[in-house]
Design a protein around this motif. Sequence first.
Motif, short mmCIF file in Angstrom:
data_model
loop_
_atom_site.label_atom_id
_atom_site.label_comp_id
_atom_site.label_asym_id
_atom_site.label_seq_id
_atom_site.Cartn_x
_atom_site.Cartn_y
_atom_site.Cartn_z
N LEU A 174 3.37 -0.39 3.46
CA LEU A 174 2.92 -0.79 2.12
C LEU A 174 4.11 -1.21 1.27
O LEU A 174 4.04 -2.22 0.54
CB LEU A 174 2.19 0.37 1.45
N THR A 175 5.22 -0.49 1.40
CA THR A 175 6.40 -0.84 0.61
C THR A 175 6.93 -2.22 1.01
O THR A 175 7.31 -3.04 0.16
CB THR A 175 7.50 0.22 0.82
N GLY A 176 6.92 -2.48 2.32
CA GLY A 176 7.39 -3.79 2.78
C GLY A 176 6.53 -4.93 2.27
O GLY A 176 7.04 -5.98 1.84
N GLN A 177 5.22 -4.70 2.29
CA GLN A 177 4.31 -5.74 1.80
C GLN A 177 4.54 -6.02 0.31
O GLN A 177 4.58 -7.16 -0.14
CB GLN A 177 2.87 -5.32 2.04
N LEU A 178 4.68 -4.94 -0.45
CA LEU A 178 4.89 -5.11 -1.89
C LEU A 178 6.23 -5.78 -2.17
O LEU A 178 6.34 -6.62 -3.08
CB LEU A 178 4.81 -3.75 -2.59
N GLN A 179 7.27 -5.43 -1.38
CA GLN A 179 8.59 -6.05 -1.59
C GLN A 179 8.52 -7.54 -1.31
O GLN A 179 9.10 -8.36 -2.05
CB GLN A 179 9.62 -5.37 -0.69
N ALA A 180 7.81 -7.91 -0.24
CA ALA A 180 7.66 -9.33 0.09
C ALA A 180 6.93 -10.06 -1.02
O ALA A 180 7.30 -11.19 -1.40
CB ALA A 180 6.91 -9.47 1.42
N ARG A 226 3.07 -6.01 -9.86
CA ARG A 226 3.50 -5.78 -8.47
C ARG A 226 4.75 -4.91 -8.43
O ARG A 226 4.91 -4.06 -7.55
CB ARG A 226 3.76 -7.12 -7.78
N GLN A 227 5.66 -5.13 -9.38
CA GLN A 227 6.90 -4.35 -9.41
C GLN A 227 6.60 -2.87 -9.66
O GLN A 227 7.23 -1.98 -9.07
CB GLN A 227 7.84 -4.89 -10.50
N ALA A 228 5.62 -2.61 -10.55
CA ALA A 228 5.23 -1.23 -10.83
C ALA A 228 4.67 -0.56 -9.58
O ALA A 228 4.98 0.60 -9.27
CB ALA A 228 4.21 -1.18 -11.96
N LEU A 229 3.81 -1.28 -8.85
CA LEU A 229 3.27 -0.74 -7.60
C LEU A 229 4.38 -0.49 -6.59
O LEU A 229 4.37 0.53 -5.87
CB LEU A 229 2.23 -1.71 -7.03
N LEU A 230 5.35 -1.42 -6.52
CA LEU A 230 6.46 -1.26 -5.60
C LEU A 230 7.29 -0.01 -5.93
O LEU A 230 7.68 0.76 -5.05
CB LEU A 230 7.34 -2.51 -5.63
N ASP A 231 7.56 0.16 -7.22
CA ASP A 231 8.35 1.33 -7.63
C ASP A 231 7.65 2.62 -7.24
O ASP A 231 8.28 3.58 -6.78
CB ASP A 231 8.58 1.30 -9.15
N GLN A 232 6.31 2.65 -7.43
CA GLN A 232 5.54 3.84 -7.08
C GLN A 232 5.58 4.08 -5.57
O GLN A 232 5.72 5.21 -5.10
CB GLN A 232 4.10 3.67 -7.56
N LEU A 273 7.89 3.09 -3.47
CA LEU A 273 9.27 3.50 -3.09
C LEU A 273 9.45 5.00 -3.37
O LEU A 273 10.08 5.72 -2.58
CB LEU A 273 10.31 2.67 -3.87
N LYS A 274 8.91 5.45 -4.48
CA LYS A 274 9.01 6.86 -4.82
C LYS A 274 8.29 7.72 -3.79
O LYS A 274 8.77 8.77 -3.35
CB LYS A 274 8.43 7.11 -6.22
N GLY A 275 7.09 7.27 -3.37
CA GLY A 275 6.34 7.99 -2.36
C GLY A 275 7.09 8.00 -1.02
O GLY A 275 7.09 9.00 -0.31
N LEU A 276 7.72 6.88 -0.70
CA LEU A 276 8.46 6.79 0.58
C LEU A 276 9.63 7.77 0.58
O LEU A 276 9.98 8.37 1.61
CB LEU A 276 8.96 5.34 0.79
N GLN A 277 10.24 7.95 -0.60
CA GLN A 277 11.37 8.89 -0.71
C GLN A 277 10.94 10.32 -0.38
O GLN A 277 11.72 11.12 0.13
CB GLN A 277 11.99 8.83 -2.09
N GLU A 278 9.67 10.64 -0.70
CA GLU A 278 9.17 11.98 -0.42
C GLU A 278 9.11 12.26 1.07
O GLU A 278 9.10 13.41 1.50
CB GLU A 278 7.78 12.18 -1.04
N PHE A 279 9.03 11.18 1.89
CA PHE A 279 9.04 11.35 3.34
C PHE A 279 10.47 11.39 3.90
O PHE A 279 10.66 11.38 5.11
CB PHE A 279 8.28 10.20 4.00
N GLY A 280 11.46 11.34 3.01
CA GLY A 280 12.84 11.38 3.47
C GLY A 280 13.35 10.01 3.90
O GLY A 280 14.38 9.89 4.54
N GLY A 281 12.62 8.97 3.59
CA GLY A 281 13.03 7.60 3.94
C GLY A 281 13.10 6.82 2.73
O GLY A 281 13.17 5.70 2.59
#
Length: 409
Positions: free
Chosen positions: A356-362, A393-399, A401-409
Amino acid sequence: MSSDPWGRVDETGTVYVRTADGEQVVGSWQAGSPEEALAYFERKYEGLVVEIGLLEKRVKTTDLSSKDAQTAIGHLREQVDAHHAVGDLDALRARLDKLVELVEARREERKAQRAKQSDEARHAKEALVAEAEELAQSDQWRAAGERLRSLVDTWKGLPRLDRKSDDELWHRFSHARSAFSKRRKQHFAQLDAQREEARQAKERLVAEAESLSNSTDWGLTAARYRELMTEWKAAGRAQREHEDDLWNRFRGAQDVFFAARSSVFAERDAEQTENLKLKEELAEEAEKLLPIADLKAARAAFRGINERWEAIGHVPRDARPKVEGRMHTVERALQEAEEAEWRRTNPEARARAAGLTGQLQAAVDKLKGQIEQARAQGNTARAEKLERELEGRQALLDQALKGLQEFGG
């Protein structure tokens, strides 16, 4: 020579006051100046003004008797008529005249009030007599008897009438009460058979109550005692010489049972109070696990605390929600920590978050390119529209990215 609107001092030191009937001699003054003479007698006038004002207030606001008021008015009038003051003495006489009229009016008013009160008392006593005579025929022995006693109290609180009227009404009132009492005695004389039946029924209730007094079946026996009490009340009263003895035996048997039950319950309550103290200590020990740093160690420690908790036993019912709530709070914190750990180490969830993060970044990169192109072409409106879309889209991406950080990535 000195003067003011209400008086003067001549060359010989004689002081005069002006009245509607002409000048009147107030007195002679030789000790000081004419002005001091006028000032002295003006002060005496002010004193009269104050005294009259006070009397007016007493007449209007207190229960001053007409006789006392007239005496006070006469005393003040003598002082005014003596002309030993400089001021508007005629005005003071007019005030005293009005005060006389007021006192007379109040006297008549009080006289009328006393007559009204006497009339009201007569009507009230006649109404009491009429009600008493009606109650004298009632078969509602208890209610009617209580009401007649209440009527007597009401009668005593009413003012007396003239002796003849008061005696006549009281005779009727007393006769009605006597007639009721006679009928009631005749009625209760017929209850002897019923009272004997009640005595026999209560003897049976006492026997059962005494047989239950040593029971340790607390719940069923307490319920049976309540039923026995209901039956006791329904049985009616026995003869007076038996009623108290039967009641003492009946109540005594219950007291033996309930005293024993209370002793057992007191021991139980003491035990539960001690249990509560132990559980509060365990709850405090569990709360020290928060915030959770080492999930595995905290889980093991809480398991041990919980095993000791289960071994303790019951606590007082009213204290249970609070102390259990403290343990549940720690337990929920462990569950939430476990869920967070699972989410962090779950590869499928991590992969979905990364995708999801990759899609939003693209999508963000694409929008930025489109915005640059629109501005290069001078299409400001399209650029602004795309920028608004980019913000979302940037707001969704930031959210994400924050969720991805919780997985240690």
